[in-house]
Write an enzyme that holds these catalytic residues in place. Structure first.
Site, short mmCIF file in Angstrom:
data_model
loop_
_atom_site.label_atom_id
_atom_site.label_comp_id
_atom_site.label_asym_id
_atom_site.label_seq_id
_atom_site.Cartn_x
_atom_site.Cartn_y
_atom_site.Cartn_z
N SER A 50 0.72 -1.40 -0.26
CA SER A 50 0.07 -0.17 -0.05
C SER A 50 1.21 1.67 -0.08
CB SER A 50 -1.24 0.01 1.76
OG SER A 50 -2.08 -0.61 0.40
N LYS A 53 0.41 3.38 -3.28
CA LYS A 53 -0.62 4.01 -3.00
C LYS A 53 -0.44 5.40 -3.03
CE LYS A 53 -4.38 0.93 -1.30
NZ LYS A 53 -3.80 -0.07 -1.69
N TYR A 177 -4.25 -2.17 -9.98
CA TYR A 177 -4.04 -2.07 -8.95
C TYR A 177 -2.73 -3.42 -8.53
CZ TYR A 177 -5.41 -2.77 -4.03
OH TYR A 177 -4.75 -2.47 -2.46
N TYR A 227 -4.35 3.45 7.93
CA TYR A 227 -6.00 3.05 8.20
C TYR A 227 -6.55 3.44 8.97
CZ TYR A 227 -3.82 0.90 4.35
OH TYR A 227 -2.45 0.42 3.35
N VAL A 245 1.39 -3.65 4.01
CA VAL A 245 0.87 -4.70 4.43
C VAL A 245 2.68 -5.87 4.10
CG1 VAL A 245 -1.27 -5.05 4.91
CG2 VAL A 245 -0.64 -6.18 2.56
O1 DON Z 1 -5.28 -4.20 -1.78
C1 DON Z 1 -4.26 -5.72 -0.43
O2 DON Z 1 -5.89 -5.80 0.10
C2 DON Z 1 -3.05 -6.23 -0.52
N1 DON Z 1 -2.08 -5.98 -1.45
C3 DON Z 1 -2.85 -5.23 0.46
C4 DON Z 1 -2.78 -3.52 0.54
C5 DON Z 1 -2.46 -2.92 1.49
O3 DON Z 1 -0.99 -2.99 1.93
C6 DON Z 1 -3.06 -2.98 2.68
N2 DON Z 1 -2.04 -2.45 4.07
N3 DON Z 1 -1.55 -2.19 5.04
#
Ligand code: DON
Length: 295
Positions: A50, A53, A177, A227, A245
């Site tokens: 993430s 993003k 994405y 978050y 993550v």
């Molecule tokens: O889209 C997803 O749910 C995963 N690729 C996780 C993205 C992410 O890193 C969210 N957070 N911390």
């Protein structure tokens, strides 16, 4: 790390993340004068997830400017990164570009002008240029695993499409994405790529964004970058930051440093447990919190 009772839990939703050793830890700090301080596993590439993003938001603002805010908000969600609950009452407009739903809209905006292959290529060129490192790549194994298990993201995208806030083909938007999530970078590369946010939007004399835009991206990182843990991150660390993550965090001390930390064990909100602790200690020792009185 001394004083840490545990390291958190490594993300287990896809095998390439589940197999990352919990003992990994890296830290890189790029100072405003260009000097770099790196420690531990700072040169090892990990899945930035993430954190991408932030770069996607920057590209989308570059493409459509403030019109982006008609399709995604800039308020903290107070919800999990992959939550769907607010979308119903808020008519398919995600709270911010750093939750999954918001980042999916950001990808859709980018695909308003580009094919998925072009958007993915643009992202790769962008982070390579920001970091000054052409070896940065996208891990196709991670991208495929995201695609195969991304049922929540598929639901989010379809739900927003029902509200008219996804304009393109859901499969293509999600493919883009998932490739962004699968960017693999080291702490050094990530901290280098974050340099444009610590100053007036310029890197090595080259303008990436205006100073005003850099400040605003930092504001969204401060309020929404972690978050439902964003308030706690601002309270404990006091820096704009964005987590993933994969266990990475990019944090910005405006005017001072761009910082990347990586430790794959996560807390309950999906943010790096030791990464947050390390940033908290760094800020305590350096006084780099944006809330520290200056001058
Ligand atoms: O889209 C997803 O749910 C995963 N690729 C996780 C993205 C992410 O890193 C969210 N957070 N911390």
């Amino acid at each position: 790390m001394r004083g840490a009772e545990h390291r958190g839990t490594v993300a287990s939703y896809i095998p390439p993340l589940a197999s990352v050793p919990v003992a990994k830890f890296g830290l890189a700090v790029v100072m405003a004068d260009g000097s770099v301080h790196a420690a531990g596993d700072a040169e090892e590439a990990f899945s930035i997830q993430s954190i991408s993003k932030v770069f996607a938001l920057t590209l989308a603002l570059g493409a459509v400017g403030d019109q982006l805010w008609n399709r995604v908000g800039r308020e903290p969600s107070g919800s999990a990164f992959n939550s769907i609950v607010q979308l119903e009452t808020e008519h398919g407009i995600p709270r911010n570009p750093f939750i999954n739903a918001g980042a999916i809209v950001v990808c859709d905006v980018l695909l308003g002008r580009l094919q998925p292959r072009e958007a993915i290529g643009q992202m790769l060129r962008f982070v390579r240029e920001l970091a000054g490192d052409d070896t940065i790549s996208i891990d196709e194994i991670v991208a495929r695993a995201e695609q195969e298990t991304g049922f929540r993201n598929i639901a989010l995208a379809n739900y927003m499409r029902a509200f008219g806030n996804i304009h393109g083909e859901v499969d293509l938007v999600l493919g883009t994405y998932f490739h962004f999530c699968a960017l693999a970078m080291s702490c050094r590369q990530l901290a280098m790529a974050g340099r444009f946010l610590m100053g007036d939007g310029r890197v090595d004399g080259h303008r990436v964004v205006t100073g005003k835009r850099a400040r605003r991206i930092n504001a969204v990182m401060m309020s929404c970058g972690h978050y439902d843990n964003s308030g706690d991150f601002a309270y404990r660390i006091g820096l704009p930051g964005k987590s993933g993550v994969g266990g990475g965090i990019l944090a910005v001390a405006p005017g001072i440093a761009s910082i990347a930390v990586w430790s794959p064990g996560l807390n309950e909100a999906g943010n790096s447990h030791l990464g947050q602790m390390a940033l908290e200690r760094l800020v305590q020792r350096t006084g780099w919190s944006v809330f520290e009185p200056r001058g």
